[in-house]
Scaffold this active site. Structure first.
Site, PDB file in Angstrom:
ATOM      1  N   ASP A 122       7.002   8.703   2.999  1.00 52.34           N
ATOM      2  CA  ASP A 122       7.460   7.772   4.030  1.00 52.34           C
ATOM      3  C   ASP A 122       8.519   8.419   4.930  1.00 52.34           C
ATOM      4  OD1 ASP A 122       6.391   5.182   4.299  1.00 52.34           O
ATOM      5  OD2 ASP A 122       7.355   4.498   2.448  1.00 52.34           O
ATOM      6  N   GLN A 134       6.183   0.221  -1.284  1.00 58.45           N
ATOM      7  CA  GLN A 134       5.930  -0.683  -0.165  1.00 58.45           C
ATOM      8  C   GLN A 134       7.154  -1.578   0.085  1.00 58.45           C
ATOM      9  OE1 GLN A 134       3.171  -0.536   1.759  1.00 58.45           O
ATOM     10  NE2 GLN A 134       3.889  -2.202   3.057  1.00 58.45           N
ATOM     11  N   LYS A 147      -4.319   1.451   2.168  1.00 57.32           N
ATOM     12  CA  LYS A 147      -3.823   2.798   1.835  1.00 57.32           C
ATOM     13  C   LYS A 147      -4.652   3.388   0.707  1.00 57.32           C
ATOM     14  CE  LYS A 147       0.788   1.835   3.494  1.00 57.32           C
ATOM     15  NZ  LYS A 147       2.100   1.240   3.214  1.00 57.32           N
TER      16      LYS A 147
HETATM   17  N1  GUN Z   1       6.300  -1.800   5.108  1.00 54.17           N
HETATM   18  C1  GUN Z   1       5.960  -1.857   6.428  1.00 54.17           C
HETATM   19  N2  GUN Z   1       5.815  -0.616   6.937  1.00 54.17           N
HETATM   20  C2  GUN Z   1       6.063   0.241   5.927  1.00 54.17           C
HETATM   21  C3  GUN Z   1       6.049   1.666   5.838  1.00 54.17           C
HETATM   22  O1  GUN Z   1       5.795   2.400   6.797  1.00 54.17           O
HETATM   23  N3  GUN Z   1       6.348   2.169   4.618  1.00 54.17           N
HETATM   24  C4  GUN Z   1       6.642   1.386   3.556  1.00 54.17           C
HETATM   25  N4  GUN Z   1       6.943   1.973   2.401  1.00 54.17           N
HETATM   26  N5  GUN Z   1       6.663   0.057   3.602  1.00 54.17           N
HETATM   27  C5  GUN Z   1       6.361  -0.497   4.782  1.00 54.17           C
END
Ligand code: GUN
Length: 295
Positions: free
Chosen positions: A121, A98, A54
């Site tokens: 998100d 996350q 990311k």
């Molecule tokens: N962990 C696995 N997929 C995601 C996601 O799309 N967003 C977040 N914040 N954590 C994750």
């Protein structure tokens, strides 16, 4: 029939390039640089990989990346204080915490603390409600948004099509169903308690599989010509003893029946980060009162 392969890697690269151009335009015309903050608590190896990807994608798109790494034993209050700081920071347009979080931290309390306008998100109940009611400024969860883009790119209008979503998670299944309803599909959400799963899949022009069970959907469940979007990323032991990634759909048999299908890897996966950047751009434009670019 042998299905067309939907190349998510190529589509995501194009999307990221368009986002990069829009960011460059914002910098030039509005002297403004979008910023994304990613918070990682603990050392979960998969999460570390995601967070690194990311960060790299954010910088490549010309945005500012803020990374906050906290130790695994961090308490909820400490995390909530950091979120309050990020909410108040004008240089931060998007916040992503996350998941999963260590067990001493209440995930829902943390997601609820994020400013909905920075919730890239799309997990905050305000954005969930906005998506469900069709509000134009909803921030939509990245993975289902990516699936929708691939479907629209392949099929054009989705209006009137029968869609089945396998899985009812808050991250994929439920928002995916909402997006397909908004695009005028007739949507069935199937899950582990569904009585006749093969029958539900057989009727569908669109199949989105997001159950996390390796190769669960065989080709003979699929309606000839259907578009199949495989969200699953499962690591299994191959016949040669080596690990390999497979989806929730049995790709080899499904590609003989479907009209179009996403591979694993290289299908939905690359779309998630591209859509995170798209959401950060959207949140940035909304925050500044600028028009949201159509990507
Ligand atoms: N962990 C696995 N997929 C995601 C996601 O799309 N967003 C977040 N914040 N954590 C994750």
């Amino acid at each position: 029939m042998t299905a067309t392969i939907i190349d998510g890697k190529v589509f995501a690269a194009g999307l990221r390039a368009r986002i990069g151009s829009e960011v460059a335009r914002l910098k030039q015309e509005a002297a403004f640089t979008p910023g994304l903050a990613v918070v990682l608590v603990g050392e979960d190896p998969a999460s570390q990989v995601y967070v690194r990807s990311k960060h790299k994608a954010t910088v490549e798109a010309g945005m500012t990346s803020f990374e906050h790494r906290l130790p695994a034993e961090t308490g909820q209050e400490t995390l909530l204080r950091l979120i309050a700081q990020l909410n108040a920071d004008a240089a931060v347009n998007g916040i992503l915490v996350q998941l999963p979080l260590p067990k001493q931290i209440d995930e829902q309390a943390v997601l609820a603390a994020i400013d909905p306008a920075k919730d890239v998100d799309g997990f905050h109940v305000v954005n969930v409600g906005k998506l469900a009611t069709g509000a134009p400024d909803a921030l939509v969860p990245c993975t289902p948004l990516g699936c929708l883009m691939l479907l629209r790119d392949r099929l054009g209008s989705l209006s009137g099509l029968d869609a089945v979503v396998l899985g009812r998670s808050n991250i994929v299944g439920k928002p995916m169903a909402q997006l397909l309803i908004k695009d005028s599909c007739t949507v069935t959400v199937a899950h582990s308690r569904t009585r006749d799963l093969p029958d539900a899949v057989r009727n569908a022009d669109i199949v989105v599989a997001a159950v996390g069970r390796p190769e669960m959907v065989p080709g003979d469940w699929i309606k000839p010509g259907a578009a199949v979007i495989d969200v699953g990323i499962n690591r299994i032991q191959g016949a040669d003893g080596k690990g390999r990634l497979v989806g929730d759909v049995d790709f080899a048999s499904a590609r003989e029946v479907a009209g179009a299908i996403t591979p694993v890897p290289g299908g939905v996966g690359p779309m998630t980060i591209a859509c995170l950047l798209a959401n950060t751009l959207t949140a940035s434009c909304l925050a500044c009162g600028l028009p949201v670019p159509q990507l």
